[in-house]
Design an enzyme around this catalytic site. Structure first.
Site, PDB file in Angstrom:
ATOM      1  N   ASN A  91       0.851  -1.189   0.000  1.00 32.91           N
ATOM      2  CA  ASN A  91       0.000   0.000   0.000  1.00 32.91           C
ATOM      3  C   ASN A  91       0.888   1.242   0.000  1.00 32.91           C
ATOM      4  O   ASN A  91       2.115   1.135   0.018  1.00 32.91           O
ATOM      5  CB  ASN A  91      -0.978  -0.020   1.179  1.00 32.91           C
ATOM      6  CG  ASN A  91      -0.251  -0.035   2.504  1.00 32.91           C
ATOM      7  OD1 ASN A  91       0.505   0.864   2.811  1.00 32.91           O
ATOM      8  ND2 ASN A  91      -0.473  -1.088   3.297  1.00 32.91           N
ATOM      9  N   ASP A 124      -4.545  -5.911   5.162  1.00 28.74           N
ATOM     10  CA  ASP A 124      -5.604  -6.726   5.759  1.00 28.74           C
ATOM     11  C   ASP A 124      -5.531  -8.173   5.277  1.00 28.74           C
ATOM     12  O   ASP A 124      -5.926  -9.083   5.988  1.00 28.74           O
ATOM     13  CB  ASP A 124      -6.972  -6.126   5.406  1.00 28.74           C
ATOM     14  CG  ASP A 124      -7.208  -4.828   6.184  1.00 28.74           C
ATOM     15  OD1 ASP A 124      -6.813  -4.776   7.356  1.00 28.74           O
ATOM     16  OD2 ASP A 124      -7.758  -3.874   5.600  1.00 28.74           O
ATOM     17  N   LYS A 176       8.510 -17.995  -9.415  1.00 32.97           N
ATOM     18  CA  LYS A 176       7.856 -16.876 -10.101  1.00 32.97           C
ATOM     19  C   LYS A 176       6.705 -17.385 -10.973  1.00 32.97           C
ATOM     20  O   LYS A 176       6.862 -18.358 -11.730  1.00 32.97           O
ATOM     21  CB  LYS A 176       8.898 -16.164 -10.973  1.00 32.97           C
ATOM     22  CG  LYS A 176       8.359 -14.908 -11.620  1.00 32.97           C
ATOM     23  CD  LYS A 176       9.402 -14.246 -12.492  1.00 32.97           C
ATOM     24  CE  LYS A 176       8.719 -13.149 -13.301  1.00 32.97           C
ATOM     25  NZ  LYS A 176       9.550 -12.666 -14.379  1.00 32.97           N
ATOM     26  N   ASP A 193      -5.069  -9.214  13.042  1.00 39.02           N
ATOM     27  CA  ASP A 193      -5.214  -7.780  13.369  1.00 39.02           C
ATOM     28  C   ASP A 193      -4.358  -7.523  14.604  1.00 39.02           C
ATOM     29  O   ASP A 193      -4.703  -7.925  15.723  1.00 39.02           O
ATOM     30  CB  ASP A 193      -6.686  -7.431  13.624  1.00 39.02           C
ATOM     31  CG  ASP A 193      -6.866  -5.918  13.743  1.00 39.02           C
ATOM     32  OD1 ASP A 193      -6.060  -5.275  14.456  1.00 39.02           O
ATOM     33  OD2 ASP A 193      -7.795  -5.386  13.120  1.00 39.02           O
ATOM     34  N   ILE A 194      -3.252  -6.855  14.400  1.00 40.17           N
ATOM     35  CA  ILE A 194      -2.271  -6.699  15.480  1.00 40.17           C
ATOM     36  C   ILE A 194      -2.853  -5.842  16.609  1.00 40.17           C
ATOM     37  O   ILE A 194      -2.732  -6.178  17.789  1.00 40.17           O
ATOM     38  CB  ILE A 194      -0.969  -6.057  14.939  1.00 40.17           C
ATOM     39  CG1 ILE A 194      -0.459  -6.871  13.753  1.00 40.17           C
ATOM     40  CG2 ILE A 194       0.091  -5.964  16.029  1.00 40.17           C
ATOM     41  CD1 ILE A 194       0.692  -6.231  13.000  1.00 40.17           C
ATOM     42  N   PHE A 202      -4.473   3.900  14.600  1.00 37.38           N
ATOM     43  CA  PHE A 202      -4.707   4.910  13.568  1.00 37.38           C
ATOM     44  C   PHE A 202      -5.842   4.418  12.681  1.00 37.38           C
ATOM     45  O   PHE A 202      -6.073   3.212  12.568  1.00 37.38           O
ATOM     46  CB  PHE A 202      -3.443   5.124  12.721  1.00 37.38           C
ATOM     47  CG  PHE A 202      -2.623   6.293  13.207  1.00 37.38           C
ATOM     48  CD1 PHE A 202      -2.011   6.251  14.452  1.00 37.38           C
ATOM     49  CD2 PHE A 202      -2.475   7.429  12.421  1.00 37.38           C
ATOM     50  CE1 PHE A 202      -1.262   7.324  14.906  1.00 37.38           C
ATOM     51  CE2 PHE A 202      -1.723   8.502  12.866  1.00 37.38           C
ATOM     52  CZ  PHE A 202      -1.117   8.462  14.096  1.00 37.38           C
ATOM     53  N   LYS A 206     -14.302   2.081  14.955  1.00 34.52           N
ATOM     54  CA  LYS A 206     -13.040   1.329  15.047  1.00 34.52           C
ATOM     55  C   LYS A 206     -12.525   1.296  16.489  1.00 34.52           C
ATOM     56  O   LYS A 206     -11.967   0.297  16.934  1.00 34.52           O
ATOM     57  CB  LYS A 206     -12.013   1.991  14.119  1.00 34.52           C
ATOM     58  CG  LYS A 206     -11.003   1.036  13.552  1.00 34.52           C
ATOM     59  CD  LYS A 206     -10.263   1.635  12.371  1.00 34.52           C
ATOM     60  CE  LYS A 206     -10.999   1.409  11.062  1.00 34.52           C
ATOM     61  NZ  LYS A 206     -10.264   1.890   9.893  1.00 34.52           N
TER      62      LYS A 206
HETATM   63  N1  CTP Z   1      -4.119  -2.706  12.176  1.00 38.30           N
HETATM   64  C1  CTP Z   1      -3.428  -3.745  12.725  1.00 38.30           C
HETATM   65  N2  CTP Z   1      -3.429  -4.968  12.099  1.00 38.30           N
HETATM   66  C2  CTP Z   1      -4.125  -5.158  10.966  1.00 38.30           C
HETATM   67  C3  CTP Z   1      -4.854  -4.083  10.412  1.00 38.30           C
HETATM   68  C4  CTP Z   1      -4.827  -2.872  11.039  1.00 38.30           C
HETATM   69  O1  CTP Z   1      -2.801  -3.589  13.760  1.00 38.30           O
HETATM   70  N3  CTP Z   1      -4.101  -6.334  10.389  1.00 38.30           N
HETATM   71  C5  CTP Z   1      -4.142  -1.431  12.885  1.00 38.30           C
HETATM   72  C6  CTP Z   1      -3.454  -0.299  12.162  1.00 38.30           C
HETATM   73  O2  CTP Z   1      -2.089  -0.208  12.492  1.00 38.30           O
HETATM   74  C7  CTP Z   1      -4.251   0.900  12.651  1.00 38.30           C
HETATM   75  C8  CTP Z   1      -5.639   0.351  12.885  1.00 38.30           C
HETATM   76  O3  CTP Z   1      -5.471  -1.063  13.018  1.00 38.30           O
HETATM   77  O4  CTP Z   1      -3.781   1.348  13.889  1.00 38.30           O
HETATM   78  C9  CTP Z   1      -6.650   0.635  11.818  1.00 38.30           C
HETATM   79  O5  CTP Z   1      -6.257   0.181  10.600  1.00 38.30           O
HETATM   80  P1  CTP Z   1      -7.199   0.326   9.300  1.00 38.30           P
HETATM   81  O6  CTP Z   1      -6.499  -0.341   8.163  1.00 38.30           O
HETATM   82  O7  CTP Z   1      -7.588   1.731   9.103  1.00 38.30           O
HETATM   83  O8  CTP Z   1      -8.458  -0.469   9.749  1.00 38.30           O
HETATM   84  P2  CTP Z   1      -9.033  -1.811   9.247  1.00 38.30           P
HETATM   85  O9  CTP Z   1      -8.916  -2.772  10.353  1.00 38.30           O
HETATM   86  O10 CTP Z   1      -8.380  -2.215   7.978  1.00 38.30           O
HETATM   87  O11 CTP Z   1     -10.537  -1.453   9.038  1.00 38.30           O
HETATM   88  P3  CTP Z   1     -11.246  -0.979   7.679  1.00 38.30           P
HETATM   89  O12 CTP Z   1     -10.919  -1.999   6.660  1.00 38.30           O
HETATM   90  O13 CTP Z   1     -12.676  -0.910   8.100  1.00 38.30           O
HETATM   91  O14 CTP Z   1     -10.717   0.372   7.356  1.00 38.30           O
END
Ligand code: CTP
Length: 424
Positions: free
Chosen positions: A238, A306, A316, A335-336, A353, A367
């Site tokens: 990303n 995600d 490859k 999700d950490i 964040f 969230k």
């Molecule tokens: N985060 C995390 N581990 C993941 C995804 C997200 O720790 N696998 C944490 C990010 O570091 C951030 C927060 O979760 O602090 C929100 O991340 P965001 O990508 O905005 O949220 P999502 O969980 O992806 O929700 P959505 O798809 O609804 O935006």
């Protein structure tokens, strides 16, 4: 035991007299100081004063045959553990940024392989001039630590930022840079410190909340994107640059915290005093975060992917000429943030964040509850926030929302650290 060695470059400005006090503080703390006095500096303090305080010869010119024979200027630049420029005038900062080496001080600064701390002092207009702003940014990007000047009435009669920070604050920063070098095993050779000399824990004066509000705290920061491999040469990624997370890690370290920065793949220098752990994938980031616990505060700034590819190809992926495209099956990453919120070792203050493109605050509030964080720092990423230099954030907590105006990511970081310190 070996004392830490400071090479102190004294630039030309009324604040040069404070460099004398700094020499005294370093000496009192068990450090050695070698002074280099610029031409400008010599109009404000004398070599005699610095020699008496440092108990070392003072170097003033490149063209000193005796000194050059005993210790060449290159050696002088490398012998120290830390080079401190105090006061760093607008002129010195400009020369450092441009790589000009036209006297002893600037030659040493160009030749050194040691960390450099610049302590600016100048008129407010000079500090705020676009050229100085640019030069300071160049120096910081090159890894030089540039302190923020103090704000207040100036010798020239104006008011604003530009005053040299108090010698105690400079000394505190020196100690932090030296002790950070010791704990991270950073590239500069860390001397064995005289017990209680420089390590700030042993100096109650410098552990005061005003200077080091996060002293004694462990702050864990995640930053940057993650890369999720498809095959040995391709990955899903990303646009995260890591700038905001790195700025937060730097601000927390400046506030005196021990900082562990778990960084995805980004090309940013490690902030001074920060322990950095590089990872590539979300799963590696999860493991690195667990390994860094316990922490008092965790700030999860990383844009963690995600999803990952369910089965990474060992070789490859090749086009086979049939026109068929491979279908990538995805699997959800851990999700950490949510995992940390539920863990027995949950940090006392857990901050996430939220990168949103619409309904920013509503999504952030959802969230906050869903992930079990204490605060969510929400930002609108529909513009060029990802990779950009500035950010406008909303701090969403159970108590309400505080919206900060758009500002450079470094300023956002300092504002957050200030609120974190207040919350503790
Ligand atoms: N985060 C995390 N581990 C993941 C995804 C997200 O720790 N696998 C944490 C990010 O570091 C951030 C927060 O979760 O602090 C929100 O991340 P965001 O990508 O905005 O949220 P999502 O969980 O992806 O929700 P959505 O798809 O609804 O935006």
């Amino acid at each position: 035991m070996v004392s830490p060695k400071i090479l102190l470059i004294v630039g030309g400005g009324i604040a040069a007299y404070k460099a004398c006090e700094l020499v005294r503080l370093v000496r009192k703390g068990g450090g050695e100081v070698t002074c280099v006095l610029t031409d400008g500096g010599s109009h404000f303090v004398t070599a005699m004063t610095l020699a008496a305080l440092s108990e070392q010869p003072v170097h003033t010119t490149l063209w000193d045959l005796k000194n050059e024979a005993e210790m060449g200027h290159i050696q002088l630049s490398r012998e120290a553990d830390l080079v401190v420029v105090c006061p760093a005038t607008a002129d010195l900062i400009a020369k450092m940024a441009a790589g000009i080496a036209d006297d002893l001080a600037t030659t040493l600064l160009l030749a050194t392989d040691k960390p450099v701390l610049a302590v600016p002092a100048m008129n407010v207009r000079m500090w705020q001039h676009a050229a100085t702003v640019r030069n300071v940014a160049t120096l910081r990007a090159a890894g030089v630590t540039v302190m923020e000047p103090d704000e207040g009435p100036m010798a020239c009669g104006e008011y604003g930022p530009g005053r040299l920070p108090e010698p105690e604050a400079v000394w505190a920063r020196i100690g932090r840079m030296l002790s950070a070098g010791a704990s991270t095993g950073s590239s500069f050779a860390q001397p064995e410190l005289v017990e209680g000399s420089v390590l700030l824990a042993a100096q109650p004066d410098f552990a005061t909340p005003a200077h080091r509000p996060l002293f004694g705290r462990h702050v864990l920061v995640t930053a940057g994107p993650t890369h999720e491999p498809i095959d040995p040469v391709r990955y899903i990624a990303n646009r995260s640059s890591g700038k905001q997370g790195f700025a937060i890690a730097a601000a927390a370290a400046e506030a005196g915290a021990r900082v562990t920065l778990v960084a995805g793949p980004v090309s940013l220098p490690t902030p001074a005093g920060v322990e950095r752990i590089d990872v590539e994938t979300a799963r590696e980031m999860t493991e690195a975060v667990k390994a860094a616990l316990p922490a008092d505060i965790a700030i999860m700034v990383a844009a963690v992917a995600d999803w990952r590819v369910a089965e990474e190809a060992g070789r490859k992926l090749k086009k086979d000429g049939s026109g068929e495209v491979p279908a990538l099956k995805l699997a959800e990453n851990p999700d950490i943030l949510a995992g940390l919120a539920k863990s027995a070792r949950r940090p006392g203050l857990l901050i996430g964040f939220a990168a949103e493109t619409h309904d920013v605050i509503t999504h952030a509030q959802a969230k906050l509850a869903r992930k079990g964080a204490d605060w969510i720092i929400a930002n609108d990423v529909s513009g060029d926030v990802m990779g950009g230099a500035s950010n406008a954030v909303h701090i969403v907590t159970a108590d309400g929302v505080e919206s900060l105006p758009e500002m450079p990511k470094g300023a956002v970081a300092r504002a957050l650290v200030e609120r974190i310190a207040n919350a503790l």
